[in-house]
Design an enzyme around this catalytic site. Structure first.
Site, PDB file in Angstrom:
ATOM      1  N   ASP A 200      44.114  42.820  46.353  1.00 42.34           N
ATOM      2  CA  ASP A 200      45.040  41.765  45.934  1.00 42.34           C
ATOM      3  C   ASP A 200      45.965  41.495  47.109  1.00 42.34           C
ATOM      4  O   ASP A 200      45.830  42.124  48.167  1.00 42.34           O
ATOM      5  CB  ASP A 200      45.835  42.195  44.679  1.00 42.34           C
ATOM      6  CG  ASP A 200      46.179  41.008  43.800  1.00 42.34           C
ATOM      7  OD1 ASP A 200      46.769  40.053  44.329  1.00 42.34           O
ATOM      8  OD2 ASP A 200      45.863  41.031  42.599  1.00 42.34           O
ATOM      9  N   HIS A 288      44.572  35.506  45.634  1.00 42.42           N
ATOM     10  CA  HIS A 288      45.000  36.912  45.640  1.00 42.42           C
ATOM     11  C   HIS A 288      44.355  37.661  46.813  1.00 42.42           C
ATOM     12  O   HIS A 288      43.899  38.791  46.664  1.00 42.42           O
ATOM     13  CB  HIS A 288      44.620  37.617  44.331  1.00 42.42           C
ATOM     14  CG  HIS A 288      45.477  37.233  43.159  1.00 42.42           C
ATOM     15  ND1 HIS A 288      46.689  37.810  42.896  1.00 42.42           N
ATOM     16  CD2 HIS A 288      45.302  36.306  42.182  1.00 42.42           C
ATOM     17  CE1 HIS A 288      47.225  37.272  41.802  1.00 42.42           C
ATOM     18  NE2 HIS A 288      46.399  36.356  41.350  1.00 42.42           N
ATOM     19  N   GLU A 348      44.332  32.657  39.152  1.00 44.12           N
ATOM     20  CA  GLU A 348      45.578  32.192  39.765  1.00 44.12           C
ATOM     21  C   GLU A 348      45.407  31.731  41.218  1.00 44.12           C
ATOM     22  O   GLU A 348      46.060  32.235  42.117  1.00 44.12           O
ATOM     23  CB  GLU A 348      46.630  33.314  39.705  1.00 44.12           C
ATOM     24  CG  GLU A 348      46.935  33.752  38.282  1.00 44.12           C
ATOM     25  CD  GLU A 348      47.979  34.851  38.197  1.00 44.12           C
ATOM     26  OE1 GLU A 348      48.747  34.848  37.238  1.00 44.12           O
ATOM     27  OE2 GLU A 348      48.022  35.729  39.073  1.00 44.12           O
TER      28      GLU A 348
HETATM   29  C1  TNX Z   1      48.455  37.954  35.850  1.00 44.84           C
HETATM   30  S1  TNX Z   1      45.703  38.816  34.704  1.00 44.84           S
HETATM   31  C2  TNX Z   1      47.544  38.367  36.805  1.00 44.84           C
HETATM   32  C3  TNX Z   1      47.861  39.535  37.637  1.00 44.84           C
HETATM   33  C4  TNX Z   1      49.259  40.037  37.389  1.00 44.84           C
HETATM   34  C5  TNX Z   1      49.547  40.033  35.909  1.00 44.84           C
HETATM   35  C6  TNX Z   1      50.900  40.603  35.550  1.00 44.84           C
HETATM   36  C7  TNX Z   1      45.350  38.128  35.978  1.00 44.84           C
HETATM   37  C8  TNX Z   1      43.979  37.779  36.072  1.00 44.84           C
HETATM   38  N1  TNX Z   1      46.279  37.850  36.908  1.00 44.84           N
HETATM   39  O1  TNX Z   1      47.652  39.230  38.989  1.00 44.84           O
HETATM   40  O2  TNX Z   1      49.342  41.317  37.905  1.00 44.84           O
HETATM   41  O3  TNX Z   1      49.475  38.729  35.433  1.00 44.84           O
HETATM   42  O4  TNX Z   1      51.047  40.730  34.179  1.00 44.84           O
END
Ligand code: TNX
Length: 766
Positions: A200, A288, A348
């Site tokens: 990440d 990420h 994301e």
């Molecule tokens: C969302 S769940 C994310 C993570 C974060 C998390 C914190 C996901 C696929 N992505 O990168 O750590 O929320 O709750």
């Protein structure tokens, strides 16, 4: 004849002595997850150093090894393994037709018979026996004791094939011993899938031989603003201390990090496999990915690496070099993990970079794609093809549904607010693991996402048809580690909620929280024996400031009862320990103090709770306020205000009279403020609490004193304040400054301790 009769009697007596043992009571037994059927019988089986284990088939080896290991460590002897049945034996026997993971166990005074059709069934049976044994079986020290297992007949099988837990190694690192301990405890509760989030933005945690900088540099970071939350909380709460053992000195700089070598990964995979646990690796791409882009800048659109507003700049999907890099990384990853699935993240992604990037735009055009989402799907498909060529299946977070999926891809649904993603996927025939924020985000605090919520959450969406439900592989809880800086904290976030995942992943029967919770309560002593940290009920009553005029009683409670849990507190600002004041009954406070309290169960404590108890003076009611109507005056003021403090009180008579405080149609406006003014009618002398909820910022005044300071620029946020008011009318004013995207302004009130009500014309006048 008489002589024979006596001999026979003695023989029977001896036999009886050796076979009649304790009969257990149902309350003494606590199996978690609950088996499909469990019949308790009279008598029990005793494990001794002469107990033999009958192994007849290679598929029984892992289960047998595990059983032997338990007794070697906790009882100090090796059970002997033989291949034919005798008495005082534990017999593993293959039967046909049981489903994967299913088993039966028949325990009587002379033997234990375990049947299954494949290795995970035997293994699950051993875990059931482990839970029927005394807690000392978990100890690393040898105990001399009677190792009894109640006589019983058990038949059991899992509901879901995917019974998962996840750990995030990037935001904070956890070492190989911690991983092993986590796996041991997953096995105990029949959890069988371990998802490792290995890469990440904050750190790359798996050695890739072709790209050594990924771990030489990408696994280490200079502590930065990402660490502020933990560091701030750690001042008073050691559960937030960043694990010191993950720091090292590099060229005079203190860096945080860590990674697994490929050999260590193999060791983890083998350790998990010995416990019938599948390890799923995640290499999160194309977003990420900062820890890689930092060291291989050609991966991003314009060589830039870092954070945009919310997410980091992703890899460029218009350059061949990105595809080549990903495949080279994955080529090494697929060799290390025997699992069918490889998780490529896909969540994301900051697609803004692609909108501006000529390479990405060219790729969109060349491949006839509609937009950037389709560009991500194009990339996904290419990676998927590559994984298929290596005999692996492609899995990603639910964002990957958006640009279209092939039939073979599988998703993890996490965005509770995007129910269309799993529906589209299931309709398309894709398999789904349910990991939603509504229940399975164990990085969320226990207080906000309680055990009961996790237990009662129904994972299969209500609008799924039977066929679609058939695509749900199972459930998984995630331990994102932004604010989990050490292994103790990780366990604190995981237990007891992990029990609800274990139970719901396994059990098909109707839910009954009270009965489940009874079994949960029995697990804590076992967790103590395992040296596992866990969450205990928090101290309640200190969530808000307590205001008083004369004196007040302070009442502290545990959020729920748990045997052996006690409250300790201080009034001098120090962090309580077990030598601080022990809370027994409510106590009286007659001056302003700060209370700090923690609950303890043995050496386990939970998060510190702090609040101020503040002495206030009554505000006298307005004399002769000369009001005419119910409600408040409202001024809508157009203009740009830098802060809410810049709003001055209007004197103009162009106000509107309103019954309540609400944004209404002003939602569509830009650059404005609203001022409300009038009187608040205190029904009696008392402490009143006001709460405001707004975006942008607001301030609430009574008698020109600031009572609620909800200023500063922010998204929707609530704040409260308390004030002592004499019965009667008190001047009240609320100033609101809208954000760029106005969402809300509302105000609530109540007498201290009562339920908040909206502030409206029933208690306001002007
Ligand atoms: C969302 S769940 C994310 C993570 C974060 C998390 C914190 C996901 C696929 N992505 O990168 O750590 O929320 O709750």
């Amino acid at each position: 004849m008489k002589k024979y009769a006596i001999l026979l009697f003695v023989a029977l007596l001896l036999g009886a002595c050796s076979t009649t043992k304790k009969t257990f009571k149902q309350e003494e037994i606590s199996l978690l997850p609950k088996p499909v059927s469990f019949q308790l019988k009279e008598n029990s089986f005793e494990f001794t150093s002469s107990t033999k284990v009958v192994l007849q088939d290679e598929s029984q080896q892992k289960a047998v090894n595990y059983l032997l290991g338990l007794f070697r460590t906790a009882a100090g002897y090796d059970l002997k393994v033989i291949s034919s049945k005798k008495s005082n034996t534990v017999i593993f026997e293959k039967v046909t037709g049981l489903k994967k993971g299913a088993y039966t166990v028949d325990i009587n005074a002379k033997s234990i018979l375990i049947t299954a059709s494949e290795e995970t069934g035997y293994f699950n049976a051993v875990q059931t026996i482990r839970q029927l044994l005394p807690n000392q079986i978990e100890s690393k020290k040898i105990t001399k004791m009677q190792w009894l297992v109640p006589a019983a007949t058990i038949a059991d099988e899992p509901k879901f094939e995917w019974r998962g837990m996840h750990m995030d190694f990037s935001r904070h690192f956890f070492n190989i011993d911690e991983v092993k301990s986590f796996l041991d405890n997953m096995a105990l509760y029949k959890l069988n899938t371990y998802h490792m989030h290995l890469t990440d933005d904050q750190g790359w945690r798996i050695e890739i031989k072709k790209y050594p900088l990924l771990t030489e540099e990408g696994a280490w970071r200079i502590p930065n603003n990402q660490d502020t939350i933990c560091n701030t909380r750690a001042v008073e709460n050691k559960l937030y201390t960043i694990d010191e053992s993950n720091f090292k000195e590099v060229n005079g700089q203190r860096k945080y990090g860590g990674f697994f070598t490929q050999d260590q990964i193999k060791e983890i995979v083998a350790y998990a496999d010995d416990r019938c646990i599948t390890v799923i690796p995640e290499i999160d791409m194309p977003g990420h990915f900062k820890s890689a882009i930092d060291n291989y800048p050609f991966l991003s659109c314009n060589g830039e690496s870092g954070w945009d507003t919310v997410f980091t700049y992703p890899t460029c999907l218009g350059k061949d070099t990105t595809y080549e890099f990903m495949k080279n990384v994955l080529s090494e990853v697929v060799e290390l993990f025997p699992a069918n699935y490889i998780h490529i993240g896909g969540d994301e992604v900051n697609i803004k970079s692609w909108e501006k990037c000529p390479h990405c735009q060219k790729a969109i055009k060349d491949h006839g794609l509609k937009d950037e989402h389709e560009l991500q799907s194009y990339f996904n498909r290419d990676i998927e093809q590559f994984l298929l060529s290596k005999g692996k299946r492609f899995m990603g977070w639910d964002e990957i549904v958006k640009g279209g999926l092939t039939k073979d891809a599988s998703i993890m649904w996490w965005r509770n607010w995007a129910p269309e993603a799993p529906k589209t996927a299931a309709k398309n025939g894709n398999d789904i693991v349910i990991t939603t924020t509504a229940a399975y985000y164990f990085d969320y605090l226990n207080e906000g996402n309680k055990l009961e919520n996790v237990y009662k959450y129904e994972p299969v969406p209500a609008d799924f048809t039977e066929e679609e439900a058939g695509h749900v592989l199972g459930i998984q809880a995630n331990l994102w580690s932004e604010t989990i800086p050490n292994f103790k904290r990780l366990q604190y976030q995981a237990y007891p909620r992990m029990f609800a995942v274990a139970e719901n992943a396994w059990v098909s029967q109707e839910k009954d929280f009270a009965s489940f919770n009874k079994r949960v309560e029995k697990q804590y002593d076992r967790l103590d024996a395992l040296d596992v940290y866990y969450y205990i009920p928090a101290v309640e009553g200190l969530d808000k400031e307590i205001a008083f005029v004369d004196k007040t009683e302070v009442n502290l409670n545990l959020a729920y009862p748990l045997e052996g849990t006690e409250i300790y507190y201080t009034l001098d600002g120090t962090v309580p320990t077990k030598s601080s004041l022990h809370y027994e009954t409510p106590f009286t406070v007659n001056d302003t103090v700060e209370i700090k309290a923690k609950s303890y169960r043995g050496s386990i404590y939970n998060d510190l709770k702090t609040t101020k108890v503040i002495r206030k003076e009554y505000k006298a009611a307005a004399v002769d306020p000369s009001t005419k109507a119910n409600g408040l005056k409202q001024w809508f003021i157009k203009g740009q205000f830098k802060t809410v403090e810049d709003i001055t009180s209007p004197t103009a008579t162009n106000y509107k009279s309103v019954d309540s405080i609400a944004l209404g149609n002003f939602k569509d406006q830009k650059d404005f403020a609203i001022v409300y003014q009038g009187f608040f009618n205190a029904e009696k002398d008392g402490i009143y609490e006001f709460e405001t909820r707004s975006d942008g910022g607001n301030l609430l005044f009574i008698d020109d004193d600031l009572i609620v300071d909800n200023g500063g620029y922010h998204g929707p946020r609530k704040k409260y304040g308390k004030v002592a008011l004499k019965k009667g009318l008190h001047p009240i004013k609320v100033n609101y400054k809208a954000s760029e995207n106005p969402k809300m302004i509302d105000v609530w009130y109540a007498l201290q301790g009562e339920v908040l009500k909206p502030l409206n014309s029933s208690v306001t006048k002007f």
